[in-house]
Design a protein around this motif. Structure first.
Motif, PDB file in Angstrom:
ATOM      1  N   THR A 190      -9.273 -28.522   6.741  1.00  0.00           N
ATOM      2  CA  THR A 190      -8.172 -27.488   6.204  1.00  0.00           C
ATOM      3  C   THR A 190      -8.051 -27.998   4.738  1.00  0.00           C
ATOM      4  OG1 THR A 190      -6.131 -26.613   6.121  1.00  0.00           O
ATOM      5  CG2 THR A 190      -6.198 -28.900   7.110  1.00  0.00           C
ATOM      6  N   THR A 191      -7.855 -27.072   3.910  1.00  0.00           N
ATOM      7  CA  THR A 191      -7.250 -27.441   2.652  1.00  0.00           C
ATOM      8  C   THR A 191      -5.976 -27.547   2.211  1.00  0.00           C
ATOM      9  OG1 THR A 191      -7.704 -25.131   1.812  1.00  0.00           O
ATOM     10  CG2 THR A 191      -9.578 -26.313   1.591  1.00  0.00           C
ATOM     11  N   THR A 192      -5.141 -27.146   3.455  1.00  0.00           N
ATOM     12  CA  THR A 192      -3.649 -27.394   3.399  1.00  0.00           C
ATOM     13  C   THR A 192      -3.114 -28.133   4.224  1.00  0.00           C
ATOM     14  OG1 THR A 192      -3.528 -25.302   4.922  1.00  0.00           O
ATOM     15  CG2 THR A 192      -3.431 -24.685   2.523  1.00  0.00           C
ATOM     16  N   ARG A 193      -1.882 -28.295   4.693  1.00  0.00           N
ATOM     17  CA  ARG A 193      -1.499 -29.268   5.551  1.00  0.00           C
ATOM     18  C   ARG A 193      -1.752 -28.684   6.849  1.00  0.00           C
ATOM     19  NH1 ARG A 193       4.491 -31.179   7.186  1.00  0.00           N
ATOM     20  NH2 ARG A 193       3.808 -33.290   8.126  1.00  0.00           N
ATOM     21  N   HIS A 194      -2.392 -29.542   7.953  1.00  0.00           N
ATOM     22  CA  HIS A 194      -2.795 -28.860   9.240  1.00  0.00           C
ATOM     23  C   HIS A 194      -1.641 -28.857  10.212  1.00  0.00           C
ATOM     24  CE1 HIS A 194      -5.004 -28.957  13.005  1.00  0.00           C
ATOM     25  NE2 HIS A 194      -6.192 -28.722  12.111  1.00  0.00           N
ATOM     26  N   TRP A 195      -1.828 -27.769  10.884  1.00  0.00           N
ATOM     27  CA  TRP A 195      -0.540 -27.388  11.818  1.00  0.00           C
ATOM     28  C   TRP A 195      -0.229 -28.487  12.843  1.00  0.00           C
ATOM     29  CZ3 TRP A 195      -1.802 -26.777  16.885  1.00  0.00           C
ATOM     30  CH2 TRP A 195      -2.967 -26.337  17.048  1.00  0.00           C
ATOM     31  N   MET A 196      -1.197 -29.193  13.097  1.00  0.00           N
ATOM     32  CA  MET A 196      -1.041 -30.480  14.123  1.00  0.00           C
ATOM     33  C   MET A 196      -0.278 -31.362  13.392  1.00  0.00           C
ATOM     34  SD  MET A 196      -4.203 -30.588  16.587  1.00  0.00           S
ATOM     35  CE  MET A 196      -3.622 -31.323  18.033  1.00  0.00           C
ATOM     36  N   ALA A 197      -0.548 -31.801  12.165  1.00  0.00           N
ATOM     37  CA  ALA A 197       0.294 -32.754  11.491  1.00  0.00           C
ATOM     38  C   ALA A 197       1.622 -32.375  11.193  1.00  0.00           C
ATOM     39  CB  ALA A 197      -0.441 -33.108  10.172  1.00  0.00           C
ATOM     40  N   ALA A 198       1.872 -30.891  11.093  1.00  0.00           N
ATOM     41  CA  ALA A 198       3.252 -30.544  10.661  1.00  0.00           C
ATOM     42  C   ALA A 198       4.352 -30.829  11.976  1.00  0.00           C
ATOM     43  CB  ALA A 198       3.107 -29.003  10.227  1.00  0.00           C
ATOM     44  N   ALA A 199       3.722 -30.733  13.228  1.00  0.00           N
ATOM     45  CA  ALA A 199       4.258 -30.723  14.399  1.00  0.00           C
ATOM     46  C   ALA A 199       5.209 -32.002  14.636  1.00  0.00           C
ATOM     47  CB  ALA A 199       3.387 -30.580  15.844  1.00  0.00           C
ATOM     48  N   PRO A 200       6.409 -31.891  15.057  1.00  0.00           N
ATOM     49  CA  PRO A 200       7.433 -32.778  15.269  1.00  0.00           C
ATOM     50  C   PRO A 200       6.589 -33.988  16.063  1.00  0.00           C
ATOM     51  CG  PRO A 200       8.261 -31.117  16.485  1.00  0.00           C
ATOM     52  CD  PRO A 200       6.982 -30.562  15.871  1.00  0.00           C
TER      53      PRO A 200
END
Length: 749
Positions: A739-749
């Motif tokens: 991804t060119t933005t923040r990955h949603w898995m990395a954003a998860a708590p």
């Protein structure tokens, strides 16, 4: 390996040289400094060659005065140093041969000697006996010449000599003798017996273990004697209440022995620490023997120490105390690991050092009487030593996987060239030539890849002059092609069964390509491309592989999950390799992958490369549809194993300062799962999604939170739904890696 101009300048080499220089100068470990010093030499050669113009980075012929078939010395990133790998000073074998033959200790003189009647006879003996070692492909050249001459193919021999003789003074063109001929081609190993011996022989006495052994065998018994001596002075539980001359004599003798013990046994320091019970008892004894009364504080410390020792272990001689000391004595009597290592080293010395170990259990059997001083018969070999030896286990690929010797697809990729070598050498009817060409193949596969530009391909086996000349003596027929196809199918099934959630590594892909060519099938096997040096376009084999994937997956779960239009893929015009440098490409396929035709930032390139992997299934469809791979476990089981890999990798995301690489690998495993689930016999994907929910319930909450949206996405598509252009459907998500933005898995708590 394809590349861009970003890594072809001197700046990258200078940076690597600086890192190596720092490590060579500052690292605390001598062995690490020595290895860094070798890296300094190599990177200095790369930088100097690049600046002088002798090296052309990105070319198939990176060294100005060497042809493409010469094996280059290559450092990290695919950079050639300018030094040929088969060059360098004379080896010990070459020096000994020169002395025996009475020729100058120079490579050119040795080359000429090999072409004499005596030299050709020696090469013939090596060929017939099979006991030789081909480290680099060049070392097979003169044995091929010797075989061609005795087969009557003078023209072929002269062709080889014409190609290699200009480098007679630079390169080794003959192999060194080995201790034994190679084993059955089916037998392979991860490490050799010699490497195992080197690993075990490095076992030194463990300071912590030896300190504990000293404590158990020296200081614990001495503490018991001190305790018993002080207990003899007790009245109504108060120690020091009564002493006499005989007691003082015993005390003085015990203190004298303490001084002897302290001088001889210096590992354990507890007896010197003032707060330790042993030190308190000894200190009080010294005061008493010297005729000085104990201070109230010293008497209190003594009483507390005696009481705590008795409460913890009992009085010396009591059953509880005796049982404890017996257990400790048994532990201390176990021979140290370095003594058992000597037993194993002696056993390994009796085995051929260049081969693996077929009977590992014999090497790891308990010690026999008299094998090593201080090692009683029946003592088992400890697991730490056994692990080193088991890495050298020799067996079939299936046996090594079952034994746990092959922990990853990358390790498997280093072993399977033996399978391909046997298949590619099978058409040679002559036993000696067949063995030589198999050894040549294995040496060629150890050749490191170069950094190349303009979609150039690495040097191929048939570009080696001696391989071209020997190829005229192949007796290829339908049977040998069938054998090659069977080996191809076997490799595919090995990889899928053992590592269903892992991308096939590039070295493994090269073996698939070699076997398919041997089988008479030019299949489009595609490599994993590096995002930081991707030049924005794909060679023609990528759209060809995508078309095979479309044949297998069109209209199914995989196509719908990833939003692919395989009908459009099928309409892409066929692309064939051009006659000039590089490879023909398909602008239409590049656009399908989201490429603009030029390189961008690594994250942007990564998205494009992943699109190509999705379209082609990165060789999975080719393995199934063209190679005929049918893993024994079945598609549903492989899908579950791929999911397990995704779970393991996702569990490493939380708290990871650099999670994107792990997320990428988890997404690859997820893609494999979707692929397996899309094949006939895998079962209902909705039922499968329910099974994934049940399995997620048993994993840690952070991992479950990251994978729940992905499972919801699978269920959504399996029920007939589609993702929005951004890969979402409410809370459900399509799992991709780049991804060119923040990955949603990395954003998860």
């Amino acid at each position: 390996m394809e590349g861009s101009d970003r890594h072809t300048g001197a700046g990258y080499s200078a940076g690597q040289l600086a890192k190596a220089l720092f490590t060579a100068a500052a690292h605390e470990d001598a062995a690490t400094r020595e290895r860094a010093g070798e890296r300094v030499r190599r990177w200095a050669a790369v930088l100097g060659g690049t600046l002088s113009g002798r090296l052309t980075v990105g070319s198939r012929t990176p060294v100005a005065d060497l042809p493409a078939w010469v094996t280059p010395e290559v450092v990290r990133g695919g950079f050639a140093t300018g030094t040929p790998a088969a060059g360098g000073p004379l080896t010990r074998h070459e020096a000994e041969l020169a002395a025996r033959a009475g020729v100058r200790p120079e490579r050119k003189a040795l080359f000429a000697h090999h072409l004499t009647e005596e030299g050709l006879a020696g090469l013939g003996e090596l060929l017939d006996g099979g006991a030789y070692r081909v480290e680099f492909p060049e070392e097979a050249a003169l044995p091929v010449v010797a075989w061609l001459l005795r087969a009557g193919d003078r023209e072929g021999a002269l062709e080889v000599l014409e190609a290699v003789s200009p480098y007679a003074g630079l390169l080794r063109f003959a192999p060194a003798p080995a201790d034994a001929p190679p084993p059955d081609p089916e037998v392979m190993w991860r490490e050799t017996a010699g490497e195992a011996r080197d690993g075990v022989s490095g076992c030194e006495p463990n300071a912590r273990v030896e300190t504990m052994r000293e404590a158990l065998t020296v200081w614990n018994p001495f503490a018991d004697e001190l305790l018993a001596l002080w207990l003899d002075t007790a009245e109504d539980g108060r120690v020091g209440a009564r002493t006499d001359g005989e007691w003082r004599d015993r005390a003085a003798a015990l203190l004298a022995r303490y001084r002897e013990l302290a001088a001889a046994h210096t590992r354990c320091a507890k007896h010197r620490k003032p707060k330790e019970n042993l030190a308190i008892l000894r200190s009080a004894l010294e005061e008493t023997v010297a005729g000085r009364a104990l201070t109230p504080r010293a008497a209190g410390l003594l009483q507390r120490a005696v009481d705590s020792m008795v409460a913890r272990r009992g009085r010396p001689g009591e059953e509880r105390h005796a049982a404890l000391r017996a257990r400790q004595a048994a532990e201390a009597s176990i021979p140290a690991h370095h003594l058992l290592a000597r037993v194993v080293v002696a056993r390994l010395a009796d085995l051929p050092p260049d081969h693996g170990i077929r009977d590992v259990e014999a090497v790891l059997a308990p010690a026999r009487e008299g094998e090593a001083p201080g090692v009683p018969a029946g003592t088992p070999i400890p697991p730490s030593i056994a692990r080193v030896v088991r890495r050298a286990y020799a067996g079939t690929a299936e046996e090594l996987i079952e034994a746990g010797v092959v922990p990853s697809a990358e390790v498997l990729a280093t072993l399977v060239p033996r399978i391909a070598a046997a298949a590619t050498a099978a058409p040679y009817a002559d036993d000696a030539l067949r063995s030589l060409m198999a050894a040549n193949y294995l040496a060629f596969r150890r050749r490191r890849s170069l950094l190349l530009l303009n979609l150039e391909h690495q040097v191929r086996l048939d570009e080696l002059p001696w391989v071209r000349a020997a190829a005229r003596h192949r007796a290829a027929d339908a049977g040998s092609r069938d054998d090659a196809h069977a080996a191809l199918r076997r490799l595919g099934e090995l990889a899928l069964d053992a590592f269903p959630g892992t991308l096939p590594p590039n070295p493994f892909v090269r073996e698939l390509a070699a076997l398919s060519e041997e089988a008479g099938e030019r299949l489009p096997w595609v490599e994993e491309l590096a995002a930081d040096i991707f030049m924005g376009t794909f060679s023609g084999k990528f759209p060809a592989a995508a078309k095979i994937a479309g044949e297998l997956l069109r209209g199914g779960l995989y196509e719908r999950y990833y939003g692919i239009d395989y009908a459009a893929v099928a309409a892409v015009p066929d692309v064939r390799r051009g006659a000039g440098r590089g490879a023909a490409t398909s602008a239409e396929f590049d656009r399908m992958c989201g490429s603009t035709g030029s390189w961008g930032r690594p994250a942007e390139n990564g998205v494009v490369i992943e699109n190509a992997q999705i379209l082609t299934t990165h060789n999975l469809a080719t393995l199934v549809l063209r190679a005929g791979a049918r893993p024994a476990a079945g598609w549903r089981e492989l899908a579950l194993r791929a999911f397990a890999t995704a779970v393991t990798l996702t569990g490493r995301v939380r708290g990871n300062p650099r999670p994107l690489s792990t997320i990428k690998d988890a997404a690859y495993a997820w893609r494999h799962m979707i692929f397996f689930l899309s094949l006939p016999g895998a079962g209902d994907p909705l039922d499968f999604a329910d099974e994934l929910d049940r399995r997620l319930a048993a994993v840690p909450a952070p991992t479950r939170a990251r994978l729940t949206p992905a499972v919801a996405g699978l269920r959504h598509v399996a029920a007939g739904g589609e993702f929005a252009p951004d890969g979402t459907a409410g809370e459900a998500r399509r799992l991709r890696g780049w991804t060119t933005t923040r990955h949603w898995m990395a954003a998860a708590p």
